[in-house]
Write a protein that holds these residues in place. Sequence first.
Motif, PDB file in Angstrom:
ATOM      1  N   LEU A   6       0.837  -1.212   0.000  1.00  0.00           N
ATOM      2  CA  LEU A   6       0.000   0.000   0.000  1.00  0.00           C
ATOM      3  C   LEU A   6       0.867   1.255   0.000  1.00  0.00           C
ATOM      4  CD1 LEU A   6      -2.819  -0.857   2.584  1.00  0.00           C
ATOM      5  CD2 LEU A   6      -3.049  -0.697   0.103  1.00  0.00           C
ATOM      6  N   ARG A  10       0.283   3.904  -3.010  1.00  0.00           N
ATOM      7  CA  ARG A  10      -0.477   5.140  -2.807  1.00  0.00           C
ATOM      8  C   ARG A  10       0.361   6.343  -3.243  1.00  0.00           C
ATOM      9  NH1 ARG A  10       0.298   9.333  -0.164  1.00  0.00           N
ATOM     10  NH2 ARG A  10      -1.827  10.013  -0.574  1.00  0.00           N
ATOM     11  N   ALA A 137      -6.001   4.422   1.423  1.00  0.00           N
ATOM     12  CA  ALA A 137      -5.253   3.501   0.558  1.00  0.00           C
ATOM     13  C   ALA A 137      -5.750   2.073   0.729  1.00  0.00           C
ATOM     14  CB  ALA A 137      -3.758   3.587   0.864  1.00  0.00           C
ATOM     15  N   ASP A 142      -8.332   7.106  -3.607  1.00  0.00           N
ATOM     16  CA  ASP A 142      -7.203   8.008  -3.829  1.00  0.00           C
ATOM     17  C   ASP A 142      -7.368   9.263  -2.983  1.00  0.00           C
ATOM     18  OD1 ASP A 142      -5.747   6.464  -5.797  1.00  0.00           O
ATOM     19  OD2 ASP A 142      -7.425   6.879  -7.153  1.00  0.00           O
TER      20      ASP A 142
END
Length: 199
Positions: A6, A10, A137, A142
Motif C-alpha cells: 500500500l 499510494r 489507501a 485516492d
Amino acid sequence: MNFLDLANSRYTTKKYDSNKKVSAEKIEQLKEILRMSPSSINSQPWKFTVVSDEQVKSQLAEVSYFNEPKIKDASHLVVFSSIDDISRFEKQINDHLPEGSVGYYNQMLKPLSEAEIKSWLQNQVYLSLGFFLSACASMDIDSSPMEGIQPDEYAKILKLDGYKALFAVAIGYRNPEDANQPSLKAKFRLPLENVIESI
C-alpha cells in the motif's frame, strides 16, 4: 495487499475522475476511522468536516490556491480542524478524560504560552492525517493532502466556531490520465540508509 505494498502504491493524486464518487458506505467507514484516530493523552482536539455538497466544495476550492481543480473534481473534501479555544478544550478534557490525562495537561501543558498550547493541539490533528491517508489507501480510495488552503476563508464558509482549519484532503478516484500515478511516474524517496538509523 500488505501495508508495504500500500505504501508503494499510494500517491498524492493530482487529477480526479469527476464522474466517480466514493460510496456512502465507505464514507461512513472513513468517518468512524477518523473518530478512532490516535492523539496524545487521548486529547482529540479536532473536528473533521466531510464535504460532498458540490456548491460548498466549489466555494472551498476557490480559496484553495492551486488545489482548486483537484477539489472540484474529487468526490469529497475532508477538512481537518483543531480546537482554537483553549477554555473549550479544557472543558472537553475535564468532561471526558480520566484524572491522569487531565493531570498531565494541567502539569505539562497548561503552564505554556497560548501559542505553544495551540501548537500542541494542532500537532494532534496531524497525527490523524497519516491514519486517514493509510485508511484511504486500504480502501482503494485516492487522496490528496493539502495545506494550500486559506484557513480564515474555510472558517467562514464552514462556520467553524472555535476551531481553526489546518489542512484538507481531497478523496475520490484518479483520472486515468493523472501523470503523477506510480505506474506513469516512479515514486521518489531518499535511500533507506539516508533516513533510517538502527542503533
